[in-house]
Design a protein around this motif. Structure first.
Motif, PDB file in Angstrom:
ATOM      1  N   LEU B 318      47.305  92.679  14.754  1.00 18.63           N
ATOM      2  CA  LEU B 318      47.058  94.059  14.103  1.00 18.63           C
ATOM      3  C   LEU B 318      45.757  93.874  15.490  1.00 18.63           C
ATOM      4  N   GLU B 319      45.859  95.595  16.177  1.00 25.02           N
ATOM      5  CA  GLU B 319      45.237  95.334  17.511  1.00 25.02           C
ATOM      6  C   GLU B 319      43.962  96.055  17.168  1.00 25.02           C
ATOM      7  N   SER B 320      43.413  97.277  17.159  1.00 27.89           N
ATOM      8  CA  SER B 320      42.409  97.519  15.835  1.00 27.89           C
ATOM      9  C   SER B 320      42.407  98.760  14.830  1.00 27.89           C
ATOM     10  N   ARG B 333      50.415  95.299  17.638  1.00 23.66           N
ATOM     11  CA  ARG B 333      50.812  95.165  19.523  1.00 23.66           C
ATOM     12  C   ARG B 333      52.123  94.706  18.898  1.00 23.66           C
ATOM     13  N   ALA B 334      52.793  94.198  20.317  1.00 28.68           N
ATOM     14  CA  ALA B 334      53.940  93.518  20.140  1.00 28.68           C
ATOM     15  C   ALA B 334      54.089  92.248  19.689  1.00 28.68           C
ATOM     16  N   PRO B 341      56.334  99.303  18.408  1.00 26.21           N
ATOM     17  CA  PRO B 341      56.744 100.514  17.364  1.00 26.21           C
ATOM     18  C   PRO B 341      57.908  99.678  16.954  1.00 26.21           C
ATOM     19  N   ARG B 342      58.188  99.167  17.013  1.00 22.65           N
ATOM     20  CA  ARG B 342      59.390  98.213  16.086  1.00 22.65           C
ATOM     21  C   ARG B 342      58.553  97.031  15.066  1.00 22.65           C
ATOM     22  N   VAL B 343      57.158  96.987  15.319  1.00 25.37           N
ATOM     23  CA  VAL B 343      56.501  95.572  14.420  1.00 25.37           C
ATOM     24  C   VAL B 343      55.716  97.117  13.613  1.00 25.37           C
ATOM     25  N   ALA B 344      55.703  98.573  14.125  1.00 24.62           N
ATOM     26  CA  ALA B 344      55.187  99.145  13.306  1.00 24.62           C
ATOM     27  C   ALA B 344      56.541  99.603  11.793  1.00 24.62           C
ATOM     28  N   LYS B 345      57.131  99.651  12.291  1.00 24.29           N
ATOM     29  CA  LYS B 345      58.222 100.204  11.911  1.00 24.29           C
ATOM     30  C   LYS B 345      58.881  99.140  10.666  1.00 24.29           C
TER      31      LYS B 345
END
Lengths: 399, 399
Positions: B318-320, B333-334, B341-345
């Motif tokens: 988690l970046e921000s 973040r990766a 984006p794949r992490v988010a998905k």
């Protein structure tokens, strides 16, 4: 303040006969449609990113009523949005073509793209759009067109295409409201359709059947207006009557066309196809079937037309009766100092104020009385309407 | 299949916490809004060619909440139609200018005109449209921007205007979603607004405040998002939440601008401003007031932000945390082989499947978790959301 069936009521409780509104297609506040909306709005209102049985059932019912290639739906919120998406689909399918063809005085909606496809005063404001000429107003169902008239219509279409080509434009789409409503309510035979559809298709354009006005059985003879014109469009658009007043539009096109568009643009409408829209639209189809409203449109339309034709000899201000089913036009003549559009306006206002019968006008200059009631309009309503037209014509004579 | 408050239920009766849907602004199937729709749909559904008290009352209530020059409403059926009409208004008001300015990755809708104002991959497809750069993602309420950063932002706006001019185009409008939602949920200070609004207005463009996402109190600090940005737009557009799911959009502009447009084009929307839309939208304003939902957005937003910020040191993926009120983004973040984006998905899907918490993604590449629940979202819901985010981050760590 209130509506029920083919009647509207003002704040003082006075009843008006509604011969104007086609949005409440199966009648104002029809109990079956009202119940469907009331039930669903209390249960769930969401969007098509979540699968919902209601919209699937409606899409299946709707596409089953359409010619086979028209098998895939995109749901939006109005006829304007439907015609705008159809335009984007046609541009996408033709590799980005930008030319548009529409009929003189046609109306297709209010977004920037379809306002450009809506000529005003007969001529489009946008140089990417050209108009096709109209068939003769006196043509009625069963009439044939002379070879000379058919050749002239085909030549007109070729010339419109040449005009586009001379401007360096390739055509993306040709739109037709199959009721030719705002062009004056015309009803040409299928032979007329062939004169422009052939050249337009050979030039690479898709044909958009705008069923916003004429679809869902209004002609009385066919469920879809394009069937009456002897045409299978490449894309069909629906609006006004589809949800009986619930804001909704539909675009129906072949699956491959929609999928190519989706792959490129990822089209999505927030409200389009929500479960309430699906419930309302499904209820409309159910009522149309149960109450045999297309058969009613045919029967009432025949009765009304006969009664209107019988008025013509007695009231010279009434020029002609056009259209079929529950989309009927009565063109009027000038009277004394009053030009025809002012005669039409006088009659509309007289009918509302004195007879409490609501109608509108159409045509290039508003010289055609537009009779376009909700579909449960019966012969007793037709009698009241005819009496109101006579009273207005008499009042005009006494001016 | 069912919704209530901040919860959705699937066909097997399982409850989901809805942190995704902003359309049901005051909560799914809110009883006051449902009752208003049910009552009106059984009474009358017609259009603004007939005067109706409901739409007048709503227009008065709505314009009373807006800065004085924004005194006249046009009613349509979606945010897309509202932004399309705003574009036509801006073109009309600027004498036909054709250039558009939008922020990178902005989303403004689906008609042909506003799809052109919706850049994909950061760059618009239409040569008549140029983008303005985004403020720094880490800016939070109360933060100041350095003089150098402000000068760079102003220079960027000047360059965008020069790009248009070099193409021979004069600008008609600059659109801003004041939540900068699809650009990644950003919250820059008012000083940032001045850097681009000044040059854009001096070049003759109108500013369209797209309140489809951020309006009606979502920021928790201001009823209108543009107030938080320190801006008074020339035109304001509303969509998604305005009718709590009933399809509706509104354009609000100064009377003179609307009247000039009407005189030229005679704009009319069939469904726009119908009595059911008016009843739904009025009920939304009433519930917002009665239930103090803007204050709730502020309180829950502060609580949720504090809890999310506390997660950052423990979960490096988690970046921000961005945004304010009930429009919050968490950039990721990766992780190992997985790009951001794949992490988010992965996290979105894990949260839905394992925790039954529904969220979405935003940002240039979908690298920002989007937390945008209905407005009655409380601290207990925030706790459940935070637990679900932690569980997804833990699951990612265990991959």
């Amino acid at each position: 303040v209130r509506g029920a069936g083919v009647h509207l009521y003002d704040v003082e409780g006075r009843e008006y006969l509604d011969v104007y509104n086609n949005v409440p297609h199966v009648g104002h506040t029809h109990p079956h449609v009202v119940a469907a909306i009331q039930r669903q709005v209390a249960t769930l209102v969401t969007h098509t990113r979540y699968l919902h049985a209601g919209i699937l059932e409606y899409a299946e019912r709707l596409t089953a009523s359409l010619p086979a290639p028209l098998d895939t739906c995109l749901f939006v919120n109005s006829g304007s949005e439907a015609n705008d998406v159809a335009w984007r689909l046609a541009r996408s399918a033709t590799g980005g073509n930008t030319g548009g063809l529409v009929f003189e005085h046609a109306y297709h909606g209010i977004t920037e793209a379809v306002a450009a496809l809506t000529p005003s005063g007969g001529r489009p404001r946008d140089p990417r759009v050209v108009t096709l000429g109209l068939p003769a107003a006196q043509l009625r169902a069963g009439d044939t067109m002379s070879d000379a008239a058919l050749r002239a219509s085909a030549r007109d279409a070729e010339q419109a295409l040449e005009t586009l080509a001379a401007r360096g434009l390739k055509p993306a789409a040709c739109y037709i409201d199959s009721g030719l409503t705002s062009s004056g309510i015309l009803d040409p035979p299928p032979a007329w359709t062939a004169t422009w559809a052939g050249p337009v298709r050979r030039a690479g354009a898709l044909i958009v059947g705008d069923e916003v006005q004429y679809g869902l059985g209004r002609s009385g003879s066919h469920f879809w207006g394009f069937e009456r014109r002897g045409l299978v469009p490449d894309i069909v658009t629906l609006g006004k009557p589809v949800g009986n007043g619930y804001p909704m539009g539909v675009v129906i096109a072949p699956r491959a066309l929609v999928e190519a568009f989706q792959a490129k643009y990822g089209f999505f409408s927030t409200f389009g196809g929500n479960p309430v829209a699906a419930a309302a639209a499904l209820a409309v189809l159910e009522v149309l079937g149960r109450e045999q409203l297309m058969a009613n449109a045919r029967a009432t339309g025949e009765y009304l037309t006969a009664r209107l034709l019988a008025l013509l000899p007695r009231h010279p201000v009434l020029e002609s009766v056009r259209g079929v089913g529950l989309m009927i036009g009565v063109s009027v003549r000038a009277h004394g100092e009053l030009p025809a559009p002012r005669v039409a306006k006088f009659m509309v206002n007289h009918m509302a104020a004195q007879s409490r019968v609501l109608i509108g006008t159409e045509g290039a200059h508003g010289e055609v009385l537009k009779l376009r009631p909700p579909m449960p309009f019966g012969s007793a309503h037709a009698d009241r309407l005819v009496a109101a037209i006579e009273a207005a014509a008499d009042a005009l004579g006494a001016l």
